[in-house]
Design a protein around this motif. Sequence first.
Motif, PDB file in Angstrom:
ATOM      1  N   ALA A 120       0.823  -1.211   0.000  1.00  0.00           N
ATOM      2  CA  ALA A 120       0.000   0.000   0.000  1.00  0.00           C
ATOM      3  C   ALA A 120       0.858   1.263   0.000  1.00  0.00           C
ATOM      4  O   ALA A 120       0.334   2.364  -0.109  1.00  0.00           O
ATOM      5  N   GLY A 121       2.172   1.096   0.145  1.00  0.00           N
ATOM      6  CA  GLY A 121       3.084   2.243   0.093  1.00  0.00           C
ATOM      7  C   GLY A 121       3.007   3.171   1.288  1.00  0.00           C
ATOM      8  O   GLY A 121       3.409   4.329   1.207  1.00  0.00           O
ATOM      9  N   LEU A 122       2.540   2.648   2.423  1.00  0.00           N
ATOM     10  CA  LEU A 122       2.405   3.532   3.580  1.00  0.00           C
ATOM     11  C   LEU A 122       3.737   3.869   4.240  1.00  0.00           C
ATOM     12  O   LEU A 122       3.831   4.869   4.942  1.00  0.00           O
ATOM     13  N   ALA A 123       4.757   3.070   4.008  1.00  0.00           N
ATOM     14  CA  ALA A 123       6.076   3.412   4.553  1.00  0.00           C
ATOM     15  C   ALA A 123       6.544   4.744   3.971  1.00  0.00           C
ATOM     16  O   ALA A 123       7.177   5.545   4.659  1.00  0.00           O
ATOM     17  N   ARG A 124       6.192   4.973   2.728  1.00  0.00           N
ATOM     18  CA  ARG A 124       6.560   6.238   2.068  1.00  0.00           C
ATOM     19  C   ARG A 124       5.641   7.367   2.519  1.00  0.00           C
ATOM     20  O   ARG A 124       6.095   8.467   2.801  1.00  0.00           O
ATOM     21  N   ARG A 125       4.343   7.086   2.626  1.00  0.00           N
ATOM     22  CA  ARG A 125       3.380   8.117   3.000  1.00  0.00           C
ATOM     23  C   ARG A 125       3.447   8.483   4.474  1.00  0.00           C
ATOM     24  O   ARG A 125       3.117   9.607   4.856  1.00  0.00           O
ATOM     25  N   LEU A 126       3.840   7.522   5.300  1.00  0.00           N
ATOM     26  CA  LEU A 126       3.918   7.724   6.749  1.00  0.00           C
ATOM     27  C   LEU A 126       5.299   7.287   7.241  1.00  0.00           C
ATOM     28  O   LEU A 126       5.433   6.285   7.943  1.00  0.00           O
ATOM     29  N   PRO A 127       6.339   8.030   6.870  1.00  0.00           N
ATOM     30  CA  PRO A 127       7.704   7.571   7.165  1.00  0.00           C
ATOM     31  C   PRO A 127       8.017   7.476   8.657  1.00  0.00           C
ATOM     32  O   PRO A 127       8.966   6.788   9.040  1.00  0.00           O
ATOM     33  N   ASP A 128       7.227   8.113   9.498  1.00  0.00           N
ATOM     34  CA  ASP A 128       7.479   8.053  10.940  1.00  0.00           C
ATOM     35  C   ASP A 128       6.921   6.784  11.591  1.00  0.00           C
ATOM     36  O   ASP A 128       7.196   6.506  12.752  1.00  0.00           O
ATOM     37  N   VAL A 129       6.148   6.000  10.851  1.00  0.00           N
ATOM     38  CA  VAL A 129       5.594   4.760  11.389  1.00  0.00           C
ATOM     39  C   VAL A 129       6.608   3.636  11.181  1.00  0.00           C
ATOM     40  O   VAL A 129       7.043   3.383  10.060  1.00  0.00           O
ATOM     41  N   ASP A 130       6.970   2.974  12.267  1.00  0.00           N
ATOM     42  CA  ASP A 130       7.953   1.902  12.210  1.00  0.00           C
ATOM     43  C   ASP A 130       7.228   0.562  12.018  1.00  0.00           C
ATOM     44  O   ASP A 130       6.919  -0.137  12.989  1.00  0.00           O
ATOM     45  N   PHE A 131       6.941   0.251  10.773  1.00  0.00           N
ATOM     46  CA  PHE A 131       6.227  -0.992  10.474  1.00  0.00           C
ATOM     47  C   PHE A 131       7.017  -2.221  10.893  1.00  0.00           C
ATOM     48  O   PHE A 131       6.440  -3.223  11.317  1.00  0.00           O
ATOM     49  N   ASP A 132       8.335  -2.152  10.796  1.00  0.00           N
ATOM     50  CA  ASP A 132       9.163  -3.283  11.218  1.00  0.00           C
ATOM     51  C   ASP A 132       8.990  -3.565  12.711  1.00  0.00           C
ATOM     52  O   ASP A 132       8.921  -4.718  13.129  1.00  0.00           O
ATOM     53  N   ALA A 133       8.911  -2.505  13.506  1.00  0.00           N
ATOM     54  CA  ALA A 133       8.709  -2.679  14.947  1.00  0.00           C
ATOM     55  C   ALA A 133       7.329  -3.281  15.223  1.00  0.00           C
ATOM     56  O   ALA A 133       7.180  -4.108  16.136  1.00  0.00           O
ATOM     57  N   LEU A 134       6.324  -2.896  14.453  1.00  0.00           N
ATOM     58  CA  LEU A 134       4.988  -3.462  14.634  1.00  0.00           C
ATOM     59  C   LEU A 134       4.983  -4.952  14.280  1.00  0.00           C
ATOM     60  O   LEU A 134       4.353  -5.757  14.973  1.00  0.00           O
ATOM     61  N   ILE A 135       5.710  -5.314  13.232  1.00  0.00           N
ATOM     62  CA  ILE A 135       5.823  -6.720  12.845  1.00  0.00           C
ATOM     63  C   ILE A 135       6.569  -7.500  13.936  1.00  0.00           C
ATOM     64  O   ILE A 135       6.153  -8.599  14.320  1.00  0.00           O
ATOM     65  N   ASP A 136       7.632  -6.913  14.465  1.00  0.00           N
ATOM     66  CA  ASP A 136       8.386  -7.570  15.543  1.00  0.00           C
ATOM     67  C   ASP A 136       7.530  -7.746  16.792  1.00  0.00           C
ATOM     68  O   ASP A 136       7.591  -8.783  17.458  1.00  0.00           O
ATOM     69  N   ARG A 137       6.724  -6.731  17.111  1.00  0.00           N
ATOM     70  CA  ARG A 137       5.870  -6.820  18.295  1.00  0.00           C
ATOM     71  C   ARG A 137       4.890  -7.988  18.142  1.00  0.00           C
ATOM     72  O   ARG A 137       4.650  -8.728  19.092  1.00  0.00           O
ATOM     73  N   ALA A 138       4.347  -8.157  16.955  1.00  0.00           N
ATOM     74  CA  ALA A 138       3.445  -9.289  16.711  1.00  0.00           C
ATOM     75  C   ALA A 138       4.186 -10.609  16.916  1.00  0.00           C
ATOM     76  O   ALA A 138       3.635 -11.554  17.501  1.00  0.00           O
ATOM     77  N   GLY A 139       5.422 -10.676  16.457  1.00  0.00           N
ATOM     78  CA  GLY A 139       6.219 -11.890  16.665  1.00  0.00           C
ATOM     79  C   GLY A 139       6.416 -12.196  18.139  1.00  0.00           C
ATOM     80  O   GLY A 139       6.344 -13.362  18.555  1.00  0.00           O
ATOM     81  N   HIS A 140       6.633 -11.170  18.945  1.00  0.00           N
ATOM     82  CA  HIS A 140       6.784 -11.359  20.398  1.00  0.00           C
ATOM     83  C   HIS A 140       5.470 -11.824  21.024  1.00  0.00           C
ATOM     84  O   HIS A 140       5.483 -12.625  21.972  1.00  0.00           O
ATOM     85  N   GLN A 141       4.359 -11.312  20.514  1.00  0.00           N
ATOM     86  CA  GLN A 141       3.055 -11.740  21.033  1.00  0.00           C
ATOM     87  C   GLN A 141       2.845 -13.229  20.770  1.00  0.00           C
ATOM     88  O   GLN A 141       2.392 -13.958  21.652  1.00  0.00           O
TER      89      GLN A 141
END
Length: 163
Positions: A120-141
Motif C-alpha cells: 500500500a506504500g504507507l512506509a513512504r506516506r507515513l515515514p514516521d511509522v515503524d512498520f518493522d517494529a509493529l511486525i516484531d511486536r506481533a512476533g513477540h506476542q
Amino acid sequence: MENFLSIYLNDQLALGVGWRELAKRSRAANRETALGEALGTVSTGIAEDVATFEHLMRRLGIRRNLVKTSLAFAAERLGRVKPNGRLVRYSPLSRFEELEFLVMGIESKKQLWATLRDLAGLARRLPDVDFDALIDRAGHQIAAIEPFRERAGREAFGGPNAA
C-alpha cells in the motif's frame, strides 16, 4: 484505489477488534495463571495495535466503518455461546481454540503491517511509522502464547505429554 484501501483498512480494523475482545476474554478465563499473565501482555499489545491502526486511519483521512467494527464485536460475543464439550464450564477445547485463533490473528496482523508497508506504500506516506517494529511486536506476542497453545492442544486432544 483509495476506496479499496479504505475498505481493506476497515475490514482489518474489524478483525482487530474481534481479536482484541477474544484476547480480553481469554485473559479473564485464565486469570491468576502463567497463561493469564502472558495473555495480559498480549491483550494489552493487541489493544495498542488496534489503537495504532485507528490512528493510522485518521492520519490517512479514512473514516471508521462502525457497522463493521460493531459486527466484529457482536460476533466475538456470539462465539462465547458455541458448544465447547462442557455445559457450563470452560473446557480444554475452549482454551486451545482461543489460543489458536489468537495466533492466527496475530500472524495475520504481521501480514497486515507488511502489506501496508510494502504493497500500500504507507512506509513512504507515513515515514514516521515503524512498520518493522509493529511486525516484531506481533512476533513477540506469538512467542508469548505459543507454548501455551501447544500445551492446550495436547490437553484437549490427549496428545503426547498431555497433562
